[in-house]
Design a protein around this motif. Structure first.
Motif, PDB file in Angstrom:
ATOM      1  N   LEU A 151     -87.937 -31.392  72.001  1.00 60.99           N
ATOM      2  CA  LEU A 151     -86.885 -31.780  72.940  1.00 60.99           C
ATOM      3  C   LEU A 151     -85.565 -32.026  72.210  1.00 60.99           C
ATOM      4  CD1 LEU A 151     -85.975 -32.637  75.816  1.00 60.99           C
ATOM      5  CD2 LEU A 151     -86.716 -34.954  75.206  1.00 60.99           C
ATOM      6  N   LEU A 152     -85.631 -32.740  71.101  1.00 65.62           N
ATOM      7  CA  LEU A 152     -84.423 -32.998  70.310  1.00 65.62           C
ATOM      8  C   LEU A 152     -83.835 -31.687  69.789  1.00 65.62           C
ATOM      9  CD1 LEU A 152     -82.516 -35.097  69.078  1.00 65.62           C
ATOM     10  CD2 LEU A 152     -84.081 -35.236  67.132  1.00 65.62           C
ATOM     11  N   GLY A 153     -84.696 -30.766  69.370  1.00 64.56           N
ATOM     12  CA  GLY A 153     -84.224 -29.461  68.908  1.00 64.56           C
ATOM     13  C   GLY A 153     -83.473 -28.714  69.995  1.00 64.56           C
ATOM     14  N   TRP A 154     -84.041 -28.697  71.213  1.00 67.44           N
ATOM     15  CA  TRP A 154     -83.362 -28.020  72.325  1.00 67.44           C
ATOM     16  C   TRP A 154     -82.040 -28.694  72.666  1.00 67.44           C
ATOM     17  CZ3 TRP A 154     -83.690 -23.341  73.827  1.00 67.44           C
ATOM     18  CH2 TRP A 154     -84.885 -22.631  73.698  1.00 67.44           C
ATOM     19  N   MET A 155     -82.029 -30.039  72.651  1.00 70.48           N
ATOM     20  CA  MET A 155     -80.776 -30.752  72.956  1.00 70.48           C
ATOM     21  C   MET A 155     -79.698 -30.410  71.936  1.00 70.48           C
ATOM     22  SD  MET A 155     -82.329 -34.426  74.331  1.00 70.48           S
ATOM     23  CE  MET A 155     -81.238 -35.309  73.311  1.00 70.48           C
ATOM     24  N   LEU A 156     -80.057 -30.382  70.655  1.00 70.05           N
ATOM     25  CA  LEU A 156     -79.080 -30.045  69.617  1.00 70.05           C
ATOM     26  C   LEU A 156     -78.636 -28.593  69.725  1.00 70.05           C
ATOM     27  CD1 LEU A 156     -80.623 -31.951  66.599  1.00 70.05           C
ATOM     28  CD2 LEU A 156     -78.409 -32.409  67.658  1.00 70.05           C
ATOM     29  N   LEU A 157     -79.567 -27.697  69.998  1.00 70.69           N
ATOM     30  CA  LEU A 157     -79.227 -26.282  70.135  1.00 70.69           C
ATOM     31  C   LEU A 157     -78.263 -26.063  71.298  1.00 70.69           C
ATOM     32  CD1 LEU A 157     -79.857 -23.346  69.146  1.00 70.69           C
ATOM     33  CD2 LEU A 157     -81.557 -23.289  70.965  1.00 70.69           C
ATOM     34  N   ILE A 158     -78.574 -26.647  72.437  1.00 70.04           N
ATOM     35  CA  ILE A 158     -77.714 -26.491  73.620  1.00 70.04           C
ATOM     36  C   ILE A 158     -76.351 -27.133  73.387  1.00 70.04           C
ATOM     37  CG2 ILE A 158     -77.438 -27.166  76.040  1.00 70.04           C
ATOM     38  CD1 ILE A 158     -80.540 -26.795  76.273  1.00 70.04           C
ATOM     39  N   SER A 159     -76.345 -28.337  72.808  1.00 70.54           N
ATOM     40  CA  SER A 159     -75.046 -28.980  72.559  1.00 70.54           C
ATOM     41  C   SER A 159     -74.244 -28.209  71.522  1.00 70.54           C
ATOM     42  CB  SER A 159     -75.232 -30.436  72.129  1.00 70.54           C
ATOM     43  OG  SER A 159     -75.736 -30.517  70.818  1.00 70.54           O
ATOM     44  N   GLY A 160     -74.914 -27.594  70.551  1.00 70.12           N
ATOM     45  CA  GLY A 160     -74.212 -26.778  69.564  1.00 70.12           C
ATOM     46  C   GLY A 160     -73.594 -25.544  70.182  1.00 70.12           C
ATOM     47  N   ALA A 171     -74.781 -28.981  64.703  1.00 72.54           N
ATOM     48  CA  ALA A 171     -75.723 -29.218  65.802  1.00 72.54           C
ATOM     49  C   ALA A 171     -76.550 -27.968  66.079  1.00 72.54           C
ATOM     50  CB  ALA A 171     -74.973 -29.650  67.065  1.00 72.54           C
ATOM     51  N   LEU A 172     -75.909 -26.831  66.068  1.00 75.01           N
ATOM     52  CA  LEU A 172     -76.590 -25.560  66.309  1.00 75.01           C
ATOM     53  C   LEU A 172     -77.643 -25.295  65.235  1.00 75.01           C
ATOM     54  CD1 LEU A 172     -76.407 -23.076  68.239  1.00 75.01           C
ATOM     55  CD2 LEU A 172     -74.895 -22.050  66.576  1.00 75.01           C
ATOM     56  N   ILE A 173     -77.273 -25.456  63.987  1.00 78.54           N
ATOM     57  CA  ILE A 173     -78.211 -25.231  62.879  1.00 78.54           C
ATOM     58  C   ILE A 173     -79.360 -26.233  62.929  1.00 78.54           C
ATOM     59  CG2 ILE A 173     -78.454 -25.347  60.359  1.00 78.54           C
ATOM     60  CD1 ILE A 173     -75.577 -24.174  60.200  1.00 78.54           C
ATOM     61  N   ALA A 174     -79.051 -27.504  63.179  1.00 81.37           N
ATOM     62  CA  ALA A 174     -80.103 -28.521  63.259  1.00 81.37           C
ATOM     63  C   ALA A 174     -81.080 -28.204  64.393  1.00 81.37           C
ATOM     64  CB  ALA A 174     -79.484 -29.905  63.453  1.00 81.37           C
ATOM     65  N   GLY A 175     -80.557 -27.779  65.522  1.00 79.82           N
ATOM     66  CA  GLY A 175     -81.420 -27.416  66.644  1.00 79.82           C
ATOM     67  C   GLY A 175     -82.331 -26.252  66.316  1.00 79.82           C
ATOM     68  N   VAL A 176     -81.780 -25.234  65.671  1.00 81.28           N
ATOM     69  CA  VAL A 176     -82.583 -24.067  65.284  1.00 81.28           C
ATOM     70  C   VAL A 176     -83.677 -24.478  64.293  1.00 81.28           C
ATOM     71  CG1 VAL A 176     -82.501 -21.867  64.016  1.00 81.28           C
ATOM     72  CG2 VAL A 176     -80.802 -22.361  65.786  1.00 81.28           C
ATOM     73  N   ILE A 177     -83.336 -25.311  63.323  1.00 77.06           N
ATOM     74  CA  ILE A 177     -84.324 -25.756  62.330  1.00 77.06           C
ATOM     75  C   ILE A 177     -85.436 -26.555  63.006  1.00 77.06           C
ATOM     76  CG2 ILE A 177     -84.681 -27.300  60.358  1.00 77.06           C
ATOM     77  CD1 ILE A 177     -81.874 -26.395  59.372  1.00 77.06           C
ATOM     78  N   LEU A 178     -85.080 -27.480  63.894  1.00 78.70           N
ATOM     79  CA  LEU A 178     -86.099 -28.277  64.581  1.00 78.70           C
ATOM     80  C   LEU A 178     -87.021 -27.403  65.412  1.00 78.70           C
ATOM     81  CD1 LEU A 178     -84.112 -31.436  65.762  1.00 78.70           C
ATOM     82  CD2 LEU A 178     -85.736 -31.271  63.881  1.00 78.70           C
ATOM     83  N   LEU A 179     -86.471 -26.392  66.060  1.00 81.49           N
ATOM     84  CA  LEU A 179     -87.285 -25.524  66.905  1.00 81.49           C
ATOM     85  C   LEU A 179     -88.096 -24.519  66.087  1.00 81.49           C
ATOM     86  CD1 LEU A 179     -84.797 -24.947  69.836  1.00 81.49           C
ATOM     87  CD2 LEU A 179     -86.883 -26.319  69.866  1.00 81.49           C
ATOM     88  N   ALA A 180     -87.564 -24.065  64.965  1.00 79.53           N
ATOM     89  CA  ALA A 180     -88.256 -23.076  64.151  1.00 79.53           C
ATOM     90  C   ALA A 180     -89.430 -23.686  63.382  1.00 79.53           C
ATOM     91  CB  ALA A 180     -87.283 -22.422  63.171  1.00 79.53           C
ATOM     92  N   ARG A 181     -89.301 -24.940  62.963  1.00 82.02           N
ATOM     93  CA  ARG A 181     -90.339 -25.591  62.168  1.00 82.02           C
ATOM     94  C   ARG A 181     -90.576 -27.005  62.684  1.00 82.02           C
ATOM     95  NH1 ARG A 181     -91.894 -22.271  58.226  1.00 82.02           N
ATOM     96  NH2 ARG A 181     -92.255 -23.699  56.534  1.00 82.02           N
ATOM     97  N   PRO A 182     -91.138 -27.138  63.886  1.00 76.21           N
ATOM     98  CA  PRO A 182     -91.262 -28.465  64.498  1.00 76.21           C
ATOM     99  C   PRO A 182     -92.182 -29.428  63.745  1.00 76.21           C
ATOM    100  CG  PRO A 182     -92.359 -26.808  65.841  1.00 76.21           C
ATOM    101  CD  PRO A 182     -91.635 -26.081  64.759  1.00 76.21           C
TER     102      PRO A 182
END
Length: 190
Positions: A53-62, A88-99
């Motif tokens: 969820l945090l990954g998606w929030m960061l990705l969308i906000s980025g 924010a975009l990079i952090a979201g991608v990292i969280l989603l790619a390697r949860p």
């Protein structure tokens, strides 16, 4: 500066709004309690779900931040806004790619937060014990509890990454939901 009569008016409006919508507050509180209990019962699932969820929030906000920054590129602070959106975009991608790995990293951050918060709270309590008189002990106890949570989280790594975030989110949801239920029931009776 707010005047006392304005405070009274605002408080009355707030009370009226809560009273008018007490059922919605009650439903939200019950849902929070259910989700909180689920997170406490299944903390590994809740930890992973929170990370995603945090990954998606960061990705969308980025993405939104990047689009808005480019759209308003003539605004002051363009480069800082651009940097913030990219981070924010990079952090979201990292969280989603390697949860799973991200959950471990978030657990380390949470442990460090509790450690720092505990030290700061203890120092504040000791610094202001004369002004706080009888209440400084509560602050001291809170700081010691933060240090205990930090010690449990940090000493159990990497194993605590499976449950720590999910359990903490669950406890937060449970208590938040219980307070909403209490507010809703109190507002209903007014």
């Amino acid at each position: 500066m707010t005047l006392p009569e304005e405070n009274t008016r605002l408080q009355a409006e707030l009370n009226a709004a809560v009273h008018a919508h007490w059922k919605a507050l009650l439903i939200e509180g019950v849902l929070f309690v259910i989700f909180g209990l689920a997170a406490i019962i299944l903390p590994p699932f809740a930890s992973l779900a929170f990370t995603i969820l945090l990954g998606w929030m960061l990705l969308i906000s980025g993405v939104i931040g990047l689009a808005l920054t480019i759209w308003a590129r003539q605004s002051p602070g363009f480069w800082w806004s651009l940097a913030s959106a990219v981070v924010a975009l990079i952090a979201g991608v990292i969280l989603l790619a390697r949860p799973l790995e991200a959950t471990l990293t978030l657990t380390i951050v949470v442990g460090a937060y509790f450690l720092a918060e505990g030290v700061v709270t203890i120092m504040y309590a000791l610094e202001h014990r004369r002004e706080l008189i009888e209440r400084w002990g509560w602050l001291l106890a809170s700081g010691l509890a933060d240090l205990l949570v930090a010690a449990v989280i940090i000493s159990g790594l990497p194993g605590t990454a499976l449950w720590a975030i999910g359990l903490l989110v669950g406890i937060n949801l449970l208590f938040g939901g219980a307070s909403m239920i209490a507010m809703a029931l109190a507002a209903r009776n007014r």
